[in-house]
Motif scaffolding. Sequence first.
Motif, PDB file in Angstrom:
ATOM      1  N   ALA A 182     -13.328  30.049  40.748  1.00 15.32           N
ATOM      2  CA  ALA A 182     -14.214  29.841  39.598  1.00 15.32           C
ATOM      3  C   ALA A 182     -13.617  28.769  38.705  1.00 15.32           C
ATOM      4  N   PHE A 222     -14.442  36.047  37.758  1.00 11.86           N
ATOM      5  CA  PHE A 222     -15.072  35.854  39.071  1.00 11.86           C
ATOM      6  C   PHE A 222     -16.386  36.623  39.203  1.00 11.86           C
ATOM      7  N   SER A 223     -16.903  37.092  38.085  1.00 17.10           N
ATOM      8  CA  SER A 223     -18.181  37.801  38.099  1.00 17.10           C
ATOM      9  C   SER A 223     -19.317  36.792  37.902  1.00 17.10           C
ATOM     10  N   LYS A 224     -20.250  36.848  38.816  1.00 15.58           N
ATOM     11  CA  LYS A 224     -21.386  35.929  38.722  1.00 15.58           C
ATOM     12  C   LYS A 224     -22.291  36.276  37.541  1.00 15.58           C
ATOM     13  N   ASP A 225     -22.233  37.530  37.114  1.00 14.76           N
ATOM     14  CA  ASP A 225     -23.068  37.948  35.980  1.00 14.76           C
ATOM     15  C   ASP A 225     -22.610  37.316  34.675  1.00 14.76           C
ATOM     16  N   SER A 226     -21.362  36.822  34.664  1.00 15.05           N
ATOM     17  CA  SER A 226     -20.855  36.231  33.424  1.00 15.05           C
ATOM     18  C   SER A 226     -21.374  34.817  33.205  1.00 15.05           C
ATOM     19  N   ASN A 257     -20.407  32.234  35.029  1.00 11.85           N
ATOM     20  CA  ASN A 257     -19.448  31.232  35.487  1.00 11.85           C
ATOM     21  C   ASN A 257     -19.829  30.716  36.881  1.00 11.85           C
ATOM     22  N   GLN A 258     -19.361  29.534  37.190  1.00 14.77           N
ATOM     23  CA  GLN A 258     -19.564  28.988  38.527  1.00 14.77           C
ATOM     24  C   GLN A 258     -18.535  29.618  39.457  1.00 14.77           C
ATOM     25  N   VAL A 259     -19.013  30.485  40.349  1.00 19.18           N
ATOM     26  CA  VAL A 259     -18.123  31.259  41.220  1.00 19.18           C
ATOM     27  C   VAL A 259     -18.481  30.976  42.672  1.00 19.18           C
ATOM     28  N   GLU A 260     -17.445  30.822  43.504  1.00 16.59           N
ATOM     29  CA  GLU A 260     -17.620  30.654  44.949  1.00 16.59           C
ATOM     30  C   GLU A 260     -16.788  31.700  45.691  1.00 16.59           C
ATOM     31  N   GLU A 261     -17.298  32.108  46.867  1.00 16.33           N
ATOM     32  CA  GLU A 261     -16.584  33.076  47.704  1.00 16.33           C
ATOM     33  C   GLU A 261     -16.497  32.531  49.133  1.00 16.33           C
ATOM     34  N   GLN A 287     -11.967  34.138  46.254  1.00 20.19           N
ATOM     35  CA  GLN A 287     -12.889  33.878  45.146  1.00 20.19           C
ATOM     36  C   GLN A 287     -12.331  32.739  44.294  1.00 20.19           C
TER      37      GLN A 287
END
Length: 237
Positions: free
Chosen positions: A92, A108-112, A114-118, A90
């Motif tokens: 971010a 790393f929460s997408k609900d926050s 933030n730009q997150v990749e997995e 993960q």
Amino acid sequence: MSTGELLSVEPQELEFPFELKKQISCSMQLTNKTNNHVAFKVKTTNPKKYCVRPNTGVVLPYASCDVIVTMQAQKEAPPDMQCKDKFLLQSAVATPGISPKDITPELFSKDSGNQVEECKLKVNYVSPHQPPSPVREGSEEGSSPRASISDNVTVNTNDSSSVPRGFAESNEKLSETRSLISRLTEEKNSAVQQKNKIHQELEMLRRQGNKTSGGGVSLITVLFIGLLGIILGYYLK
């Protein structure tokens, strides 16, 4: 290479040269493709089996970071050497100056928002590297050790053949020298014997001359003594 907008990951699959009862490690490289600070976190479906260092961190803009994954020693091999374990990477965007201890799960929460990749990574078991087999005798890749030894023997034999020849010449010269010394010794001994014999004859003549002349020495005796002296001097040279 797995490429995202934040991090590129190499390799895409983790390969372990599997060996029983042996700890094995492999590495992956994370490269930041942006001008932002990027935080990352590594997870696995079998956390008791693997150790990841570092499992969280921050990659500076356009920099790289190496992650070492170590598999604990295994007592049994999986069926058909197939592994079902997986890893999840993960990443971010993080604020500049953030440290690894400041990284939280919420980052790393997408609900926050933030730009997150997995990125998912598979695990493969491969055969351990085998050392190259030695070159057999007579092969085209190299000369035979046995042939090399025989060549050396031939060279040594040729070199040693000159030794007896020189030794024989030395013995021949030594024999000639000894023969010359022996001949000179015999001649010397013969000259000494002649000298002693002449002395004895002179002594006899001297005594006879004393009896005949009443103590004087005749001219013949003197001449004879002189002749003997010349002969004696010739032999003693």
